[in-house]
Design a protein around this motif. Structure first.
Motif, PDB file in Angstrom:
ATOM      1  N   ALA A  41       0.859  -1.190   0.000  1.00 34.67           N
ATOM      2  CA  ALA A  41       0.000   0.000   0.000  1.00 34.67           C
ATOM      3  C   ALA A  41       0.890   1.233   0.000  1.00 34.67           C
ATOM      4  N   ARG A  69       0.005  -7.277  -3.785  1.00 37.87           N
ATOM      5  CA  ARG A  69      -0.716  -7.917  -2.680  1.00 37.87           C
ATOM      6  C   ARG A  69      -0.842  -9.406  -2.941  1.00 37.87           C
ATOM      7  N   MET A  87      -1.230   2.489  -7.046  1.00 32.50           N
ATOM      8  CA  MET A  87      -2.172   3.147  -6.148  1.00 32.50           C
ATOM      9  C   MET A  87      -1.864   4.637  -6.076  1.00 32.50           C
ATOM     10  N   TRP A 163      -8.863   0.163   8.255  1.00 32.87           N
ATOM     11  CA  TRP A 163      -7.686  -0.159   7.434  1.00 32.87           C
ATOM     12  C   TRP A 163      -6.426  -0.129   8.276  1.00 32.87           C
ATOM     13  N   ASN A 205     -10.319   4.796  -0.834  1.00 33.46           N
ATOM     14  CA  ASN A 205     -10.620   4.781   0.594  1.00 33.46           C
ATOM     15  C   ASN A 205      -9.816   5.850   1.316  1.00 33.46           C
ATOM     16  N   VAL A 207      -8.503   6.674   4.899  1.00 33.57           N
ATOM     17  CA  VAL A 207      -8.319   6.064   6.218  1.00 33.57           C
ATOM     18  C   VAL A 207      -7.928   7.162   7.206  1.00 33.57           C
ATOM     19  N   ASP A 228      -4.737   8.726   5.345  1.00 27.20           N
ATOM     20  CA  ASP A 228      -4.047   7.911   4.338  1.00 27.20           C
ATOM     21  C   ASP A 228      -5.095   7.503   3.321  1.00 27.20           C
ATOM     22  N   THR A 229      -4.929   7.899   2.081  1.00 20.14           N
ATOM     23  CA  THR A 229      -5.946   7.462   1.120  1.00 20.14           C
ATOM     24  C   THR A 229      -5.325   6.585   0.050  1.00 20.14           C
ATOM     25  N   GLY A 230      -6.149   5.781  -0.588  1.00 21.96           N
ATOM     26  CA  GLY A 230      -5.658   4.919  -1.648  1.00 21.96           C
ATOM     27  C   GLY A 230      -6.702   4.772  -2.739  1.00 21.96           C
TER      28      GLY A 230
HETATM   29  N1  GLY Z   1      -5.235   3.523   1.951  1.00 21.99           N
HETATM   30  C1  GLY Z   1      -4.964   2.201   2.214  1.00 21.99           C
HETATM   31  C2  GLY Z   1      -5.175   1.309   1.042  1.00 21.99           C
HETATM   32  O1  GLY Z   1      -6.007   1.534   0.233  1.00 21.99           O
HETATM   33  O2  GLY Z   1      -4.510   0.378   0.823  1.00 21.99           O
END
Ligand code: GLY
Length: 588
Positions: A41, A69, A87, A163, A205, A207, A228-230
């Motif tokens: 991530a 992942r 990401m 998360w 997302n 977080v 923290d965004t992804g």
């Molecule tokens: N922001 C954490 C994820 O999407 O992996």
């Protein structure tokens, strides 16, 4: 049509306009985290900063981060899951929190100038609350203020809307997730965001990382409230292009076409669609892994790579393609990504030759192994742990392939039995490697830090003894030992190893203080600093110098003085692939 390249550019531009600084896309193999095999991530390399260490680029950061992942490998073949992906991420390190983060996300998604997504197609989930953290009414309120109707906000538990941490401890928190309705038929009347049927695709997302999970499983509030965004590049590109899967975007379509034409297929059965998806996804992931110096092996990262390549080869066979085909796909991947990732092109020769080599190795045993599987299945109507292990050991079948064969032929496979056999036979077990993937944070233990500084000394000592052409190809540190890979065309002699060892120990005895400075990547290169990867973005990077002996771009941490390292000893030197050598060493 918005392409993935445009999406990445827009994202970065948007957050730069909102006073973020772009940071580098870190290598896929964690530099200082022996507890994880891959960066999974965008926040993973940022853990120390989420915990409070000041980041050289400030409190608002943005980047594109390549991730892998292993937990999603088995899902590959559906519409949106990928093992390797890019990401997009933006971070607040103790700066803005829920309101500003959510408002920026909404603006980026829905404004004409940015992604211009119809707000009616978006749904949102927030954390429902439990004994560790309250129901996230703050986020729900911000969504409603932005005009989101209440019925498109869903409250979900920890399994869905929480998360982190990356391993078992570290920064984490409740998140709010943004879903796009792909318009396909819902799987049931209860279908809602969070369901994996393909109707709702999670694209982003946010977080709210305000907790630290401690080793005893408690959630302590962090001093610093982080965001923290992804956002997944491939899936967001797909929805922006009106596709309900990632394989129809320009990222994968040329690869899909190439496989169809190799197999001479036009109309596809669902199983063939799945095989093609697995092949192209794994070909892309493998290309990136090989470019970072990982080679197919039976342990750790090398085994993840081997499993992907072999699975792709088997799916090629299912489509009737027996000839080597992955190197051709890798060439296309390299072409597509050459601008963003110039090191793919630089490593093209190795990527191609390793893929060809692995194909040769596996195709020698694949048909024989399939015949053996069929015989075992006919005779016993199941595959025992011992039989599965035989397929692994004698025919090189990763367990995933055996499981797939079981599903295709309706034959039960004793996976637990296989794992037990595996544990018995392997010094470094696959299960061990998998556990490592899932656990732990960047290890900053004293021993690891000492080994880390020793790695810098070793890197330079090798260049002094073997010549300037020596460059780091990989490094992995556990509290017990360091492992260092570098390019060199022959075995390093005992005498040379002794010289390297002595040179490192000399620097340790000299008690040299380690100095750290922040600068730009270009300046660091001008100063003559070593760097594993070209960091084309990122305002500020850190350079660690050890007297005038060594200078490297690195994010630390290191000891304060070389005398803290202890005695350095090389335990082993070996070749791991053509032109790449590996040294294992300890400090005592
Ligand atoms: N922001 C954490 C994820 O999407 O992996």
């Amino acid at each position: 049509m918005i392409t993935s390249e445009t999406l990445k550019k827009k994202y970065i531009e948007f957050f730069l306009e909102h006073n973020h600084k772009r940071i580098a896309n870190a290598p896929l193999i964690p530099e200082n985290d022996p507890t994880a095999l891959f960066i999974s991530a965008g926040m993973h390399p940022l853990v120390p900063y989420l915990l409070g260490q000041p980041h050289p680029s400030g409190k608002r950061l943005v980047n594109v981060q390549k991730c892998l992942r292993t937990s999603d490998v088995d899902e590959v073949g559906d519409s949106f899951h990928l093992s390797f992906f890019e990401m997009l991420g933006n971070w607040s390190l103790g700066d803005y929190f829920k309101e500003e983060s959510i408002k920026m996300s909404y603006e980026f998604l829905t404004r004409d100038k940015w992604l211009n997504i119809d707000p009616d197609k978006l749904s949102f989930t927030v954390f429902a609350g439990d004994e560790d953290s309250p129901r996230d009414m703050d986020s729900a309120k911000v969504w409603m203020e932005l005009g989101v109707p209440e019925e498109r906000i869903y409250y979900l538990p920890k399994e869905d809307n929480w998360w982190g941490p990356i391993g078992s401890t570290g920064p984490c928190g409740p998140d709010t997730e943004i879903f796009f309705d792909t318009g396909i038929q819902a799987c049931s009347p209860d279908c809602q965001p969070g369901c994996n049927c393909g109707k709702y695709c999670e694209i982003w997302n946010n977080v709210f990382m305000e907790y630290n999970r401690t080793p005893d499983g408690k959630y302590e509030l962090l001093e610093q409230k982080n965001v923290d965004t992804g956002m997944g590049v491939e899936r967001t590109t797909a929805i922006l292009q009106g596709k309900d899967n990632v394989y129809e975007t320009e990222i994968f379509a040329p690869l899909v076409e190439a496989v169809k034409s190799l197999a001479g297929l036009e109309e596809l059965e669902p199983s063939q669609v799945k095989s093609i998806r697995i092949i192209v996804e794994h070909a892309r992931a493998a290309t990136f892994l090989l470019a970072e110096g990982i080679v197919p092996l039976n342990t750790e990262q090398g085994y993840v790579l081997r499993r992907m390549i072999r699975k792709a080869i088997r799916h090629g066979k299912l489509l009737g393609v027996d000839d080597e085909f992955l190197s051709g796909l890798a060439e296309k991947v390299i072409e597509t990504y050459s601008e963003d990732y110039p090191y793919l092109k630089e490593n093209e020769e190795t990527i191609i030759s390793e893929l060809k080599k692995e194909h040769k190795k596996f195709s020698n045993t694949l048909q024989k192994g399939l015949n053996r599987f069929n015989r075992m299945a006919r005779k016993n109507k199941k595959i025992s742990g011992k039989d599965a292990f035989l397929l692994y050991q004698s025919f090189g079948f990763p367990i995933e392939i055996i499981i797939e064969l079981g599903e295709e032929n309706d034959i039960p496979i004793d996976v637990d039995g296989f794992n037990a056999e595996f544990e018995k036979h392997q010094k470094v077990s696959r299960a061990g490697a998998d556990k490592r993937f899932g656990s732990g944070l960047a290890d900053h233990s004293e021993k690891t830090v000492r080994l880390h500084t020793a790695t810098h000394l070793l890197n330079e000592a090798l260049r002094k003894v073997l010549g300037d052409q020596v460059e780091q190809r990989g490094s992995n540190i556990t509290p017990e030992r360091l492992r260092f890979d570098f390019n060199f065309h022959r075995k390093v002699t005992k005498d040379e190893l002794k010289q390297v060892e002595d040179l490192v120990n000399e620097q340790i005895k000299k008690a040299i203080p380690i100095e750290k400075c922040e600068t730009t990547f270009e300046k660091a290169k001008e100063m003559g600093a070593q760097a594993v990867f070209e960091q084309r973005y990122g305002d500020k990077i850190t350079v660690y110098s050890i007297g005038d002996f060594s200078m490297e771009v690195c994010s630390g941490p290191h000891v304060k003085n070389t005398k803290e390292i202890g005695h350095f000893r090389i335990k082993k030197e070996e070749g791991i692939s053509a032109g790449v050598r590996r040294i294992r060493a300890v400090v005592e």
